[in-house]
Each structure stands twice: as structure tokens, then as C-alpha cells.
Design a protein around this motif. Structure first.
Motif, PDB file in Angstrom:
ATOM      1  N   LEU A 217      -0.535  48.190 -35.917  1.00  0.00           N
ATOM      2  CA  LEU A 217      -1.545  47.929 -34.878  1.00  0.00           C
ATOM      3  C   LEU A 217      -2.195  46.535 -34.959  1.00  0.00           C
ATOM      4  O   LEU A 217      -2.360  45.890 -33.921  1.00  0.00           O
ATOM      5  CB  LEU A 217      -2.595  49.060 -34.875  1.00  0.00           C
ATOM      6  N   PRO A 218      -2.515  46.012 -36.160  1.00  0.00           N
ATOM      7  CA  PRO A 218      -3.119  44.667 -36.186  1.00  0.00           C
ATOM      8  C   PRO A 218      -2.244  43.629 -35.480  1.00  0.00           C
ATOM      9  O   PRO A 218      -2.745  42.776 -34.740  1.00  0.00           O
ATOM     10  CB  PRO A 218      -3.247  44.373 -37.687  1.00  0.00           C
ATOM     11  N   GLU A 219      -0.925  43.723 -35.660  1.00  0.00           N
ATOM     12  CA  GLU A 219      -0.033  42.759 -35.015  1.00  0.00           C
ATOM     13  C   GLU A 219      -0.032  42.952 -33.491  1.00  0.00           C
ATOM     14  O   GLU A 219      -0.060  41.975 -32.729  1.00  0.00           O
ATOM     15  CB  GLU A 219       1.378  42.904 -35.579  1.00  0.00           C
ATOM     16  N   LEU A 220      -0.009  44.198 -33.038  1.00  0.00           N
ATOM     17  CA  LEU A 220      -0.040  44.477 -31.593  1.00  0.00           C
ATOM     18  C   LEU A 220      -1.345  43.945 -30.993  1.00  0.00           C
ATOM     19  O   LEU A 220      -1.361  43.342 -29.926  1.00  0.00           O
ATOM     20  CB  LEU A 220       0.069  45.988 -31.337  1.00  0.00           C
ATOM     21  N   LEU A 221      -2.434  44.159 -31.738  1.00  0.00           N
ATOM     22  CA  LEU A 221      -3.748  43.705 -31.257  1.00  0.00           C
ATOM     23  C   LEU A 221      -3.785  42.189 -31.129  1.00  0.00           C
ATOM     24  O   LEU A 221      -4.255  41.647 -30.125  1.00  0.00           O
ATOM     25  CB  LEU A 221      -4.842  44.159 -32.236  1.00  0.00           C
ATOM     26  N   SER A 222      -3.268  41.499 -32.138  1.00  0.00           N
ATOM     27  CA  SER A 222      -3.373  40.036 -32.116  1.00  0.00           C
ATOM     28  C   SER A 222      -2.549  39.458 -30.958  1.00  0.00           C
ATOM     29  O   SER A 222      -2.873  38.436 -30.401  1.00  0.00           O
ATOM     30  CB  SER A 222      -2.931  39.433 -33.449  1.00  0.00           C
ATOM     31  N   ARG A 223      -1.491  40.168 -30.541  1.00  0.00           N
ATOM     32  CA  ARG A 223      -0.657  39.637 -29.478  1.00  0.00           C
ATOM     33  C   ARG A 223      -1.081  40.101 -28.081  1.00  0.00           C
ATOM     34  O   ARG A 223      -0.985  39.365 -27.110  1.00  0.00           O
ATOM     35  CB  ARG A 223       0.784  40.058 -29.749  1.00  0.00           C
ATOM     36  N   MET A 381      10.615  50.562 -27.839  1.00  0.00           N
ATOM     37  CA  MET A 381      11.433  49.655 -28.660  1.00  0.00           C
ATOM     38  C   MET A 381      10.781  49.405 -30.012  1.00  0.00           C
ATOM     39  O   MET A 381       9.568  49.611 -30.178  1.00  0.00           O
ATOM     40  CB  MET A 381      11.670  48.352 -27.911  1.00  0.00           C
ATOM     41  N   PRO A 382      11.579  48.950 -30.969  1.00  0.00           N
ATOM     42  CA  PRO A 382      11.006  48.712 -32.297  1.00  0.00           C
ATOM     43  C   PRO A 382      10.058  47.502 -32.293  1.00  0.00           C
ATOM     44  O   PRO A 382      10.129  46.658 -31.397  1.00  0.00           O
ATOM     45  CB  PRO A 382      12.230  48.436 -33.172  1.00  0.00           C
ATOM     46  N   LEU A 383       9.224  47.425 -33.310  1.00  0.00           N
ATOM     47  CA  LEU A 383       8.216  46.354 -33.386  1.00  0.00           C
ATOM     48  C   LEU A 383       8.846  44.968 -33.251  1.00  0.00           C
ATOM     49  O   LEU A 383       8.302  44.105 -32.550  1.00  0.00           O
ATOM     50  CB  LEU A 383       7.447  46.464 -34.714  1.00  0.00           C
ATOM     51  N   ALA A 384      10.010  44.773 -33.873  1.00  0.00           N
ATOM     52  CA  ALA A 384      10.660  43.443 -33.825  1.00  0.00           C
ATOM     53  C   ALA A 384      10.903  43.020 -32.381  1.00  0.00           C
ATOM     54  O   ALA A 384      10.747  41.841 -32.040  1.00  0.00           O
ATOM     55  CB  ALA A 384      11.970  43.490 -34.602  1.00  0.00           C
ATOM     56  N   GLN A 385      11.257  43.977 -31.534  1.00  0.00           N
ATOM     57  CA  GLN A 385      11.522  43.650 -30.128  1.00  0.00           C
ATOM     58  C   GLN A 385      10.222  43.449 -29.343  1.00  0.00           C
ATOM     59  O   GLN A 385      10.194  42.666 -28.403  1.00  0.00           O
ATOM     60  CB  GLN A 385      12.310  44.800 -29.488  1.00  0.00           C
ATOM     61  N   ILE A 386       9.199  44.183 -29.755  1.00  0.00           N
ATOM     62  CA  ILE A 386       7.890  44.054 -29.093  1.00  0.00           C
ATOM     63  C   ILE A 386       7.379  42.612 -29.242  1.00  0.00           C
ATOM     64  O   ILE A 386       6.681  42.093 -28.372  1.00  0.00           O
ATOM     65  CB  ILE A 386       6.872  45.068 -29.701  1.00  0.00           C
ATOM     66  N   ARG A 387       7.782  41.977 -30.330  1.00  0.00           N
ATOM     67  CA  ARG A 387       7.345  40.583 -30.563  1.00  0.00           C
ATOM     68  C   ARG A 387       7.842  39.655 -29.453  1.00  0.00           C
ATOM     69  O   ARG A 387       7.282  38.597 -29.227  1.00  0.00           O
ATOM     70  CB  ARG A 387       7.845  40.087 -31.924  1.00  0.00           C
ATOM     71  N   GLN A 388       8.935  40.047 -28.768  1.00  0.00           N
ATOM     72  CA  GLN A 388       9.485  39.217 -27.678  1.00  0.00           C
ATOM     73  C   GLN A 388       8.947  39.649 -26.307  1.00  0.00           C
ATOM     74  O   GLN A 388       9.277  39.035 -25.298  1.00  0.00           O
ATOM     75  CB  GLN A 388      11.035  39.340 -27.614  1.00  0.00           C
ATOM     76  N   LEU A 389       8.197  40.725 -26.270  1.00  0.00           N
ATOM     77  CA  LEU A 389       7.775  41.276 -24.977  1.00  0.00           C
ATOM     78  C   LEU A 389       6.655  40.430 -24.348  1.00  0.00           C
ATOM     79  O   LEU A 389       5.642  40.171 -24.997  1.00  0.00           O
ATOM     80  CB  LEU A 389       7.269  42.718 -25.179  1.00  0.00           C
ATOM     81  N   PRO A 390       6.836  39.993 -23.068  1.00  0.00           N
ATOM     82  CA  PRO A 390       5.769  39.218 -22.431  1.00  0.00           C
ATOM     83  C   PRO A 390       4.498  40.057 -22.285  1.00  0.00           C
ATOM     84  O   PRO A 390       4.582  41.281 -22.120  1.00  0.00           O
ATOM     85  CB  PRO A 390       6.338  38.886 -21.040  1.00  0.00           C
ATOM     86  N   VAL A 391       3.370  39.388 -22.337  1.00  0.00           N
ATOM     87  CA  VAL A 391       2.078  40.064 -22.227  1.00  0.00           C
ATOM     88  C   VAL A 391       1.897  40.621 -20.814  1.00  0.00           C
ATOM     89  O   VAL A 391       1.208  41.604 -20.592  1.00  0.00           O
ATOM     90  CB  VAL A 391       0.943  39.069 -22.575  1.00  0.00           C
TER      91      VAL A 391
END
Ligand code: C2E
Ligand code: CA
Ligand code: CA
Length: 395
Positions: A217-223, A381-391
Motif C-alpha cells: 500500500l505505501p507504494e500505491l499511495l505514493s504513486r 495485475m501484479p504490483l510490478a505491472q501497476i508501476r507502469q499503469l497511468p494515473v
């Protein structure tokens, strides 16, 4: 209340005879019952049963004739338990429990046959039918495999984005569990979640899911946390809410990661109400600690509007089954409209699930729904893919 039929017998009346076909079992309300078998021409007493005891169930369960003779002793009253009443309960029991009951019945029958002096051919006796046996064995094997997978850390949360349907901004995610086997296969929850939720495995698995979600969650929040209302939804099984240590665990993990409860939504189904007062107390406690609660799959099971009114909810999710059919089926559309109306009246937020097309999206927006998820936007999708997901989603 409807009562079962009561049969009355005077002293030494025949209730049923060894070899008779069976159509019911009995519960002794008053009096006694003498159970006998015939051996070498003479009667052999097996047991004397008293008030509160059940008899005659064996023939219903294994679908064979009566294995003993029963007579009343003194004035006796018996409550009749019909074949359907007993078999309905057998069918709804866990397949493993069912297999064990049949095995016990088989053992009992073998004992009475032996007492009668009959030769028992073991190989001719099977406990239950083959389909049932296979089901039970498969279930136990799957449980074992799940426990091993838990130990080997093979369960991973995937995340499906939830959007503001007007601005197309990501406003939250729903965590959806996947089982990634050592050979890289991804197994969906439809394969294992019933077994998990039907046993105490859900307590261990549930804690693991909470732990993993909160650590991501901290990573999702920061993005993604542009808006204060950003949330991560975690699905919680009914039994988890009935676990007295649930909130304590949730709170300790949350504090460990320095998170705010306001960013965590717990998704529950109406099945939680079957878990009794402890589950209800847990729901209240979750709200008091600042977590929000969403009711999932509402209207697909044994829905009760009373539950909806009595549970401390924040949101109602409109199930995929209604969204999927609302454009082709007038009744589904009416249900969607009614759910929206109901949520508005009860002051609940609405999240639509399973939006697959632009047409469904437009229809939901025109009905006033402002939050939703679905393959139209993205799959889980897995967290690694979420890192590429546009806001923000680009239509
Ligand atoms: P659910 O909570 O109702 O989750 C929504 C399901 O719909 C998810 O299936 C999701 O992938 C799927 N979905 C979302 N949008 C679409 C769409 O546009 N089209 C289609 N065809 N499907 C869509 P999934 O991930 O297979 O999960 C199935 C169920 O398993 C969930 O239903 C939930 O009841 C359960 N589940 C999943 N993860 C967990 C968990 O961590 N804990 C618990 N207790 N249950 C979980
Ligand atoms: Ca859900
Ligand atoms: Ca659902």
C-alpha cells in the motif's frame, strides 16, 4: 412453528422389522425402543434406546433395508424425520464429512450383519458412491496443496484499478488473490477460494493477504494518492470477521507500515451475517477504527434488506452479473437502478463492478454511478505491472 409428525406406540408394538424398506428415521420424544436382530432363529437384543436418541437413520443414508427390528417399550412417542429432511442435510454437508458418515454407517452395518451371523464380504461394501468419494478425496488433496502453497508463499495479491468514471483517475484498487505455482501457472480464486473460505485455512490465508496488501500500500499511495479518498480494497471472508483477533491483527499490521485506516476498505459479502454476533461486533470495531466497509455481491445470494440496514456500511458494489446483463436484459437494468436508488437512500457510495464496454460505462454514468472497475479499464495485475499503469485512464 411447523412440527414434524409424531407417531405413538403402546408397549411392545412393532415400529419396523429387519429387512423392511425405509422411508424415515425417528427421534424418541418419550419412552424407550428395543433394537433386536434375529440370530439362528432367536432374537438378540442390540440396544435399548431412550428419549432424545435417533434411530432408523442408517437405512436412509445408505439406501438399504432396515438392518434391525425395533419395538416400543412402554408408551412411546416418536418424532418422524423424513427422508428429505435427512438427505437435504447430508447433501449440503462438506463432502469429507459426508464420506466419513457413510464410512461409519458401513462399519455399523457390518457389525450388525456379523452379529446376525451373516458372512460379510468386505469387497462388496463401499462407503458412498464413487463420485462422492472422488469429490472428498480431491477436496482433501486440494486443502493439503493449499496449505503447502501457503507455507511456500505462492499466493500473491493482484490489483485491479478502480476509477472515477467522470475524471478517469484511479481512485483505488481492489486486491484479488492469485496462486502462482512453482511452474509459473497463475490459478484464479475460483479454483481454491471455496475450499479456503470453507475451512479455517481462511484465517491463516486472510492474515497473509492483509500483510501483503498493507506492505504494497505505501507504494500505491505514493504513486496514486492524488485524492485523499484513495483506498485499497481487501476482500475479507465471513469467517475472518468471526475471528476475535481480526481487528487486533489488522491494526498491528497497519501501524507497522505507518498507514491510515482511511486508506483501507474491507469488502464483505452478506454471508458474514451467518457468522453471528462476533462478526457483527468486528464490523463495528472496524468502522470505529476508521476502516471503510463495502458490501460485495449484494443481491446474488441470500440477500436481506434488513442486513443492509443493520450493517455499518460505507459502500455498495454493484455485482458484475447485473452490469454484464443490464443492456440486454430489462430486469437486470431494473435491478441496477433499484440498487443505485437503495444505496442513495441509505447514504452509501456505489462502486460498479465488471465494466467491459464503453456502452456499459456510459449507461452507468447516466444512472449516476461515479466509481467503477472492469476489463474496459484494466484487469487485475501484479504490483510490478501497476508501476507502469497511468494515473489517469486514456479512453
Ligand atoms: P469479487 O470480489 O466479486 O471480485 C470481482 C471479480 O470479478 C474478480 O475475479 C475480478 O477479476 C472480476 N472482474 C472484474 N472486472 C471484470 C470484468 O470486467 N469482466 C470480468 N469477466 N470479470 C471481471 P477474481 O479475481 O477471479 O476473483 C473472484 C472472487 O474471488 C472475488 O470476487 C472474491 O469473492 C474472491 N477473492 C479474490 N481475492 C480474494 C481474497 O483475497 N480474499 C477473499 N476472501 N476472497 C477473494
Ligand atoms: Ca470484491
Ligand atoms: Ca462481486
Amino acid at each position: 412453528m411447523l412440527r414434524n409428525e409424531i407417531r405413538k406406540f403402546a408397549n411392545n408394538e412393532l415400529i419396523f422389522r429387519d429387512g423392511d424398506p425405509a422411508d424415515c428415521a425417528y427421534l424418541i420424544e418419550r419412552g424407550h425402543v428395543l433394537v433386536t436382530v434375529t440370530r439362528a432363529g432367536s432374537e438378540l437384543t442390540l440396544r435399548i434406546l431412550n428419549a432424545g436418541e435417533v434411530f432408523g437413520e442408517m437405512s436412509l443414508i445408505d439406501d438399504k433395508p432396515r438392518s434391525a427390528t425395533c419395538r416400543s417399550m412402554g408408551d412411546t412417542e416418536l418424532i418422524v424425520v423424513s427422508r428429505d429432511q435427512l438427505l437435504d442435510r447430508m447433501h449440503s454437508a462438506d463432502p469429507v464429512v459426508r464420506l466419513m458418515i457413510r464410512a461409519l454407517m458401513e462399519r455399523l452395518r457390518t457389525q450388525t450383519d456379523t452379529l446376525r451371523g451373516e458372512t460379510v464380504v468386505a469387497s462388496a461394501k463401499t462407503a458412498g458412491n464413487e463420485v462422492e468419494k472422488k469429490e472428498a478425496v480431491e477436496r482433501i488433496a486440494l486443502e493439503d496443496r493449499i496449505l503447502l502453497a501457503l507455507k511456500n508463499d505462492e499466493f500473491v495479491p493482484f490489483y485491479q484499478p478502480i476509477y472515477d468514471l467522470n475524471t478517469f483517475r484511479v481512485t483505488g484498487f481492489e486486491a484479488l488473490i492469485r496462486w502462482i505455482t512453482p511452474d509459473g501457472e497463475t490459478i484464479p480464486p475460483s479454483v481454491f477460494m471455496d475450499v479456503v473460505e470453507g475451512s479455517t485455512i481462511v484465517l491463516k490465508a486472510g492474515r497473509m493477504i492483509v500483510q501483503k496488501c498493507m506492505s504494497d500500500l505505501p507504494e500505491l499511495l505514493s504513486r496514486f494518492a492524488g485524492s485523499e479518498s484513495f483506498f485499497l480494497s481487501i476482500n475479507i471472508g465471513g469467517r475472518q470477521f468471526a475471528d476475535a483477533g481480526f481487528v487486533e491483527h489488522l491494526e498491528s499490521v497497519r501501524k507497522n507500515f505507518g498507514l491510515s485506516a482511511a486508506n483501507v476498505k474491507l469488502e464483505l459479502t452478506e454471508r458474514v451475517m451467518m457468522e453471528g454476533p462476533q462478526a457483527f461486533a468486528t464490523l463495528r470495531s472496524c468502522r470505529e477504527h476508521g476502516y471503510s466497509l463495502a458490501i460485495d455481491d449484494f443481491g446474488t445470494g441470500f440477500s436481506s434488506l434488513q442486513y443492509l440496514a443493520s450493517m455499518p456500511l460505507n459502500d455498495l458494489k454493484i455485482d458484475r452479473s447485473f452490469v454484464m446483463n443490464m443492456r440486454s436484459d430489462k430486469k437486470s437494468l431494473s435491478i441496477v437502478k433499484a440498487l443505485i436508488h437503495l444505496a442513495n437512500l441509505l447514504g452509501l457510495g456505489i462502486i460498479a463492478e465488471g465494466i467491459e464496454t464503453a456502452e456499459e460505462l456510459e449507461l452507468l454514468k447516466s444512472l449516476g454511478v461515479s466509481s467503477g472497475q472492469g476489463f474496459y479499464f484494466a484487469k487485475a495485475m501484479p504490483l510490478a505491472q501497476i508501476r507502469q499503469l497511468p494515473v489517469r485512464f486514456a479512453a
